[in-house]
Design a protein around this motif. Structure first.
Motif, PDB file in Angstrom:
ATOM      1  N   SER A  84       0.858  -1.178   0.153  1.00  0.00           N
ATOM      2  CA  SER A  84      -0.127   0.070   0.065  1.00  0.00           C
ATOM      3  C   SER A  84       0.790   1.142   0.032  1.00  0.00           C
ATOM      4  CB  SER A  84      -0.895  -0.001   1.226  1.00  0.00           C
ATOM      5  OG  SER A  84      -0.318  -0.327   2.573  1.00  0.00           O
ATOM      6  N   LYS A  85       2.035   1.123   0.448  1.00  0.00           N
ATOM      7  CA  LYS A  85       2.994   2.300   0.249  1.00  0.00           C
ATOM      8  C   LYS A  85       3.837   2.587  -0.780  1.00  0.00           C
ATOM      9  CE  LYS A  85       4.410   2.238   5.401  1.00  0.00           C
ATOM     10  NZ  LYS A  85       5.509   1.884   5.975  1.00  0.00           N
ATOM     11  N   LYS A  93       8.046   5.104  -2.866  1.00  0.00           N
ATOM     12  CA  LYS A  93       7.905   4.672  -1.801  1.00  0.00           C
ATOM     13  C   LYS A  93       7.195   5.597  -0.739  1.00  0.00           C
ATOM     14  CE  LYS A  93       9.077   1.267   1.752  1.00  0.00           C
ATOM     15  NZ  LYS A  93      10.081   0.285   2.189  1.00  0.00           N
ATOM     16  N   ASN A  94       6.224   5.552  -0.047  1.00  0.00           N
ATOM     17  CA  ASN A  94       5.606   6.559   0.750  1.00  0.00           C
ATOM     18  C   ASN A  94       5.778   5.940   2.309  1.00  0.00           C
ATOM     19  OD1 ASN A  94       4.193   8.531   2.395  1.00  0.00           O
ATOM     20  ND2 ASN A  94       2.201   8.445   1.158  1.00  0.00           N
ATOM     21  N   GLU A  95       6.856   6.541   2.789  1.00  0.00           N
ATOM     22  CA  GLU A  95       7.307   5.907   3.996  1.00  0.00           C
ATOM     23  C   GLU A  95       6.624   6.415   5.334  1.00  0.00           C
ATOM     24  OE1 GLU A  95       9.350   3.556   4.470  1.00  0.00           O
ATOM     25  OE2 GLU A  95      10.986   3.656   3.011  1.00  0.00           O
ATOM     26  N   ASP A  96       5.858   7.640   5.119  1.00  0.00           N
ATOM     27  CA  ASP A  96       4.957   8.213   6.011  1.00  0.00           C
ATOM     28  C   ASP A  96       3.745   7.802   6.203  1.00  0.00           C
ATOM     29  OD1 ASP A  96       7.183   9.823   6.614  1.00  0.00           O
ATOM     30  OD2 ASP A  96       6.652  11.488   5.022  1.00  0.00           O
ATOM     31  N   PHE A  97       3.085   6.674   4.909  1.00  0.00           N
ATOM     32  CA  PHE A  97       1.849   6.400   5.114  1.00  0.00           C
ATOM     33  C   PHE A  97       1.626   5.438   6.256  1.00  0.00           C
ATOM     34  CE2 PHE A  97      -1.492   3.646   2.584  1.00  0.00           C
ATOM     35  CZ  PHE A  97      -2.489   4.946   2.609  1.00  0.00           C
ATOM     36  N   VAL A  98       0.454   5.728   7.130  1.00  0.00           N
ATOM     37  CA  VAL A  98       0.060   5.010   8.235  1.00  0.00           C
ATOM     38  C   VAL A  98      -1.106   4.263   8.052  1.00  0.00           C
ATOM     39  CG1 VAL A  98       1.368   6.466   9.745  1.00  0.00           C
ATOM     40  CG2 VAL A  98      -1.008   7.050   9.082  1.00  0.00           C
ATOM     41  N   LEU A  99      -1.369   3.119   8.805  1.00  0.00           N
ATOM     42  CA  LEU A  99      -2.278   2.310   8.676  1.00  0.00           C
ATOM     43  C   LEU A  99      -3.793   2.637   8.582  1.00  0.00           C
ATOM     44  CD1 LEU A  99      -2.440  -0.705   8.646  1.00  0.00           C
ATOM     45  CD2 LEU A  99      -2.941  -0.868  11.005  1.00  0.00           C
ATOM     46  N   THR A 112      -3.307   9.908  -7.163  1.00  0.00           N
ATOM     47  CA  THR A 112      -3.896   9.643  -5.922  1.00  0.00           C
ATOM     48  C   THR A 112      -4.481   8.178  -5.759  1.00  0.00           C
ATOM     49  OG1 THR A 112      -4.871  12.192  -6.216  1.00  0.00           O
ATOM     50  CG2 THR A 112      -5.968  10.598  -4.458  1.00  0.00           C
ATOM     51  N   HIS A 113      -4.017   7.801  -4.688  1.00  0.00           N
ATOM     52  CA  HIS A 113      -4.236   6.440  -4.438  1.00  0.00           C
ATOM     53  C   HIS A 113      -5.175   5.948  -3.492  1.00  0.00           C
ATOM     54  CE1 HIS A 113      -0.861   5.418  -7.041  1.00  0.00           C
ATOM     55  NE2 HIS A 113       0.119   6.186  -6.140  1.00  0.00           N
ATOM     56  N   ASP A 114      -6.102   5.044  -3.520  1.00  0.00           N
ATOM     57  CA  ASP A 114      -6.952   4.449  -2.658  1.00  0.00           C
ATOM     58  C   ASP A 114      -6.038   3.303  -1.863  1.00  0.00           C
ATOM     59  OD1 ASP A 114      -9.794   3.822  -1.243  1.00  0.00           O
ATOM     60  OD2 ASP A 114      -8.787   1.851  -2.077  1.00  0.00           O
ATOM     61  N   ARG A 115      -5.769   3.182  -0.702  1.00  0.00           N
ATOM     62  CA  ARG A 115      -5.055   2.410   0.005  1.00  0.00           C
ATOM     63  C   ARG A 115      -5.347   0.831  -0.734  1.00  0.00           C
ATOM     64  NH1 ARG A 115      -3.047   2.387   4.919  1.00  0.00           N
ATOM     65  NH2 ARG A 115      -1.932   0.258   5.161  1.00  0.00           N
ATOM     66  N   ASP A 116      -6.308   0.187  -0.713  1.00  0.00           N
ATOM     67  CA  ASP A 116      -6.729  -1.025  -1.044  1.00  0.00           C
ATOM     68  C   ASP A 116      -6.341  -1.438  -2.730  1.00  0.00           C
ATOM     69  OD1 ASP A 116      -7.173  -1.785   1.511  1.00  0.00           O
ATOM     70  OD2 ASP A 116      -9.331  -1.432   1.359  1.00  0.00           O
ATOM     71  N   VAL A 117      -6.874  -0.388  -3.315  1.00  0.00           N
ATOM     72  CA  VAL A 117      -6.770  -0.332  -4.932  1.00  0.00           C
ATOM     73  C   VAL A 117      -5.220  -0.430  -5.168  1.00  0.00           C
ATOM     74  CG1 VAL A 117      -7.209   0.688  -7.017  1.00  0.00           C
ATOM     75  CG2 VAL A 117      -9.185   0.504  -5.231  1.00  0.00           C
ATOM     76  N   ASN A 118      -4.600   0.584  -4.801  1.00  0.00           N
ATOM     77  CA  ASN A 118      -3.154   0.388  -4.939  1.00  0.00           C
ATOM     78  C   ASN A 118      -2.475  -0.750  -4.553  1.00  0.00           C
ATOM     79  OD1 ASN A 118      -0.499   2.021  -5.736  1.00  0.00           O
ATOM     80  ND2 ASN A 118      -0.329   2.049  -3.461  1.00  0.00           N
ATOM     81  N   ALA A 119      -2.649  -1.201  -3.439  1.00  0.00           N
ATOM     82  CA  ALA A 119      -2.053  -2.366  -2.745  1.00  0.00           C
ATOM     83  C   ALA A 119      -2.513  -3.411  -4.032  1.00  0.00           C
ATOM     84  CB  ALA A 119      -2.468  -2.847  -1.211  1.00  0.00           C
ATOM     85  N   SER A 120      -3.718  -3.641  -4.420  1.00  0.00           N
ATOM     86  CA  SER A 120      -4.017  -4.749  -5.263  1.00  0.00           C
ATOM     87  C   SER A 120      -3.461  -4.719  -6.651  1.00  0.00           C
ATOM     88  CB  SER A 120      -5.740  -4.611  -5.661  1.00  0.00           C
ATOM     89  OG  SER A 120      -6.273  -4.561  -4.356  1.00  0.00           O
ATOM     90  N   ILE A 121      -3.013  -3.417  -7.077  1.00  0.00           N
ATOM     91  CA  ILE A 121      -2.449  -3.397  -8.260  1.00  0.00           C
ATOM     92  C   ILE A 121      -0.909  -3.773  -8.185  1.00  0.00           C
ATOM     93  CG2 ILE A 121      -1.751  -1.535  -9.930  1.00  0.00           C
ATOM     94  CD1 ILE A 121      -4.259  -0.069  -9.425  1.00  0.00           C
TER      95      ILE A 121
END
Ligand code: ZN
Length: 150
Positions: A84-85, A93-99, A112-121
């Motif tokens: 997701s980062k 890599k977005n190191e500051d992205f939190v849960l 612009t990323h949605d957390r889950d969509v970005n991780a899925s891709i």
């Protein structure tokens, strides 16, 4: 006795659902990529009840077994892969992205990323072996070839 029967009924219904869902996923896909989620740690959080109820570990086990049985490739990506980062577009890599954040904007490319969509891709790219240069090493893919060669 009635309560025990009710528990058995719910347990059977859940198992049936997990079997059908994993079978459908295996039927429809040649390659299945999942994140190796630390279920034990998640069971210590406030999500514990819903995670235990949904049977995540069992679902992954069913997926893995069915993948083996039907000759599909099952890839379990290491839990430390920053799915997701990582920006799926440019690899930043977005190191500051939190849960608890759901969205983020890539400072490198402006996407612009949605957390889950970005991780899925990103997981999809792992499955295709198409991660951008430099990020392949971060994938740390485990269980790469499932089923094992006979
Ligand atoms: Zn980017």
């Amino acid at each position: 006795m009635r309560l025990a029967r009710q528990h058995a009924y719910i347990s059977n219904a859940r198992n049936d659902f997990l079997h059908k869902l994993s079978k459908a996923i295996i039927d429809e896909n040649q390659v299945v990529v999942v994140e190796d989620i630390n279920v034990k740690d998640l069971l210590k959080t406030r999500l514990a009840k819903s995670i235990a109820d949904s049977g995540w570990s069992k679902f992954l086990t069913y997926l893995k077994c069915k993948a083996g049985g039907y000759g599909r490739t099952f890839i379990q990506v290491d839990r430390f892969f920053p799915s997701s980062k990582l920006c799926h577009r440019c690899g930043y890599k977005n190191e500051d992205f939190v849960l608890n954040e759901r969205k983020w904007c890539c400072p490198a490319c402006g996407e612009t990323h949605d957390r889950d969509v970005n991780a899925s891709i990103n997981l999809y790219y792992v499955g295709l072996g198409r991660l951008k240069r430099g990020t392949v090493e971060q994938a740390l893919v485990t269980n790469r070839s499932y089923p094992a060669t006979k």
